[in-house]
Design an enzyme around this catalytic site. Sequence first.
Site, PDB file in Angstrom:
ATOM      1  N   HIS A 101       0.888  -1.166   0.000  1.00  0.00           N
ATOM      2  CA  HIS A 101       0.000   0.000   0.000  1.00  0.00           C
ATOM      3  C   HIS A 101       0.926   1.215   0.000  1.00  0.00           C
ATOM      4  CE1 HIS A 101      -2.259  -2.999   2.455  1.00  0.00           C
ATOM      5  NE2 HIS A 101      -3.354  -2.468   1.949  1.00  0.00           N
ATOM      6  N   ASP A 104       2.441   1.977   3.308  1.00  0.00           N
ATOM      7  CA  ASP A 104       3.394   0.994   3.869  1.00  0.00           C
ATOM      8  C   ASP A 104       4.828   1.409   3.552  1.00  0.00           C
ATOM      9  OD1 ASP A 104       1.159  -0.604   4.330  1.00  0.00           O
ATOM     10  OD2 ASP A 104       1.482  -1.814   2.511  1.00  0.00           O
ATOM     11  N   HIS A 271     -10.601 -14.298   3.815  1.00  0.00           N
ATOM     12  CA  HIS A 271     -11.824 -13.545   3.513  1.00  0.00           C
ATOM     13  C   HIS A 271     -12.927 -14.490   3.032  1.00  0.00           C
ATOM     14  CE1 HIS A 271      -9.340  -9.617   2.729  1.00  0.00           C
ATOM     15  NE2 HIS A 271      -9.132 -10.143   3.921  1.00  0.00           N
ATOM     16  N   ASP A 307     -10.368 -11.746  10.957  1.00  0.00           N
ATOM     17  CA  ASP A 307      -9.369 -11.963   9.920  1.00  0.00           C
ATOM     18  C   ASP A 307      -8.003 -12.160  10.581  1.00  0.00           C
ATOM     19  OD1 ASP A 307      -8.345 -11.881   7.351  1.00  0.00           O
ATOM     20  OD2 ASP A 307      -8.449  -9.701   7.153  1.00  0.00           O
ATOM     21  N   ASP A 339      -0.323 -12.557   2.438  1.00  0.00           N
ATOM     22  CA  ASP A 339      -0.942 -11.523   3.262  1.00  0.00           C
ATOM     23  C   ASP A 339      -1.125 -12.170   4.639  1.00  0.00           C
ATOM     24  OD1 ASP A 339      -2.237  -9.435   4.336  1.00  0.00           O
ATOM     25  OD2 ASP A 339      -3.868  -9.340   2.881  1.00  0.00           O
TER      26      ASP A 339
HETATM   27  C1  XLS Z   1      -7.313  -6.710   4.691  1.00  0.00           C
HETATM   28  C2  XLS Z   1      -6.853  -6.938   3.337  1.00  0.00           C
HETATM   29  C3  XLS Z   1      -5.787  -5.988   2.833  1.00  0.00           C
HETATM   30  C4  XLS Z   1      -5.678  -6.048   1.334  1.00  0.00           C
HETATM   31  C5  XLS Z   1      -4.956  -4.919   0.715  1.00  0.00           C
HETATM   32  O1  XLS Z   1      -8.038  -7.516   5.258  1.00  0.00           O
HETATM   33  O2  XLS Z   1      -6.456  -8.270   3.257  1.00  0.00           O
HETATM   34  O3  XLS Z   1      -4.580  -6.223   3.444  1.00  0.00           O
HETATM   35  O4  XLS Z   1      -5.082  -7.241   0.906  1.00  0.00           O
HETATM   36  O5  XLS Z   1      -5.506  -3.703   1.034  1.00  0.00           O
HETATM   37 CA    CA Z   2      -5.554  -9.333   1.577  1.00  0.00          CA
HETATM   38 CA    CA Z   3      -6.966 -10.223   5.368  1.00  0.00          CA
END
Ligand code: XLS
Ligand code: CA
Ligand code: CA
Length: 439
Positions: A101, A104, A271, A307, A339
């Site tokens: 991002h 980041d 997710h 998450d 991630d």
């Molecule tokens: C958050 C998301 C985020 C995306 C990118 O839950 O996983 O990290 O991958 O913005």
């Molecule tokens: Ca993600």
């Molecule tokens: Ca995530």
Amino acid sequence: MAEIFKNLPKVRYEGPKSTNPFAFKYYDPDRIILGKPMKEHLPFAMAWWHNLCATGADMFGVGTADKSFGAATGTMEHARAKVDAGFEFMDKLGIEYFCFHDVDIVPEADTIEETNKRLDEISDYIKEKMAATGKKLLWGTANMFSNPRYMNGAGSTNSADVYCFAAAQIKKALDITVKLDGKGYVFWGGREGYETLLNTDMKFELENIAMLMRMAVDYGRSIGFTGDFYIEPKPKEPMKHQYDFDAATAIGFLRQYGLDKDFKLNIEANHATLAGHTFQHDLRVAAINGMLGSIDANQGDLLLGWDTDQFPSNVYETTMCMYEVIKAGGLKNGGLNFDAKNRRPSYTHEDMFIGFILGMDSFALGLIKAAAIIEDGRVDNFIRERYSSFESGIGAKIRAGETNLAELAEYAAKLGAPAMPGSGKQEYLESIVNSILFN
Ligand code: XLS
Ligand code: CA
Ligand code: CA
């Protein structure tokens, strides 16, 4: 430049019998699986935010991990130190790609102008490092969820001024993505959702999100971005209800607003499970719609409702993921972005390495096993056979669209009663998968 992960070696393949925590047990980059090297099946990426920024802070306590990499945090010196750490890390692990991002890679300043200056400076430095090492940008994105101005969303905000700030951030993030030759650009709608319909005009918000995405596509194409745009679905967190709930919802949205030619999906395991699906389900939905773009490779904890972004360890899941990826013909512009973050008590530099080794090995083993399931053929044959009544006679006519309800009703009446449709044999198929997994 000084080595940052001093006591940590370059990680190599040693095979399944190795007890060396800093060796791969399954990830053997040049091993050929189904005609191509593992490393091509598995374009691994490092997520800048978790690996180089996150310290393990949660709402009950501050961070436990030191990610200063020898510099004062919040400074441009620290931003550069993270670049050094990131490239050393990718080199030692043999990871080819990274994702970030905007915020980041630099600390956000008080004005757009100053933040953009910082982004120019750091992206020059990243570009140099990329040229020197051959590492590549999988995708870039703009963080449009952390700053308080985005409390009501970015594309879905009620404030036209905030909407313009989001546009400014996307424009710059696209500039940097193109400058670094990124293969993709992600929209994860962190706060694109709502808490209550009592204060929300859902249709209005969806139209505005689509408009922002349309403008992003137009701008991106105008500056030479030829990669894929992605929506990354997530059902909730931080919002109670997020608009990009799951793959099916995101695909419907993209088609509704004519964005489906430029966008694909970035499917994240955690997710999908938050949406009440399996990871494999959302991958399949994306794949059968021609929208399987990229993958955020992590896993959640089914006992927890949030998450957790864990490193993937569940080989059953990675196998089914790679089964879907192989069946879809591989990831074209996409990759497997970890991630994922270490658990809060795993706070050392060693843990950072071990997390990635776990994730990479879990996917390598998943790839080996998915290829074995496909080569074995029993599962695919079973599925083919299961639908074989549609291969000839009335079934073939249905598939070809050459019949109508009246003809089918007449056919059914003549039959009297259909034969039983045949056993689904789930337990038989599960035992095949187990025998392949554990052999
Ligand atoms: C958050 C998301 C985020 C995306 C990118 O839950 O996983 O990290 O991958 O913005
Ligand atoms: Ca993600
Ligand atoms: Ca995530």
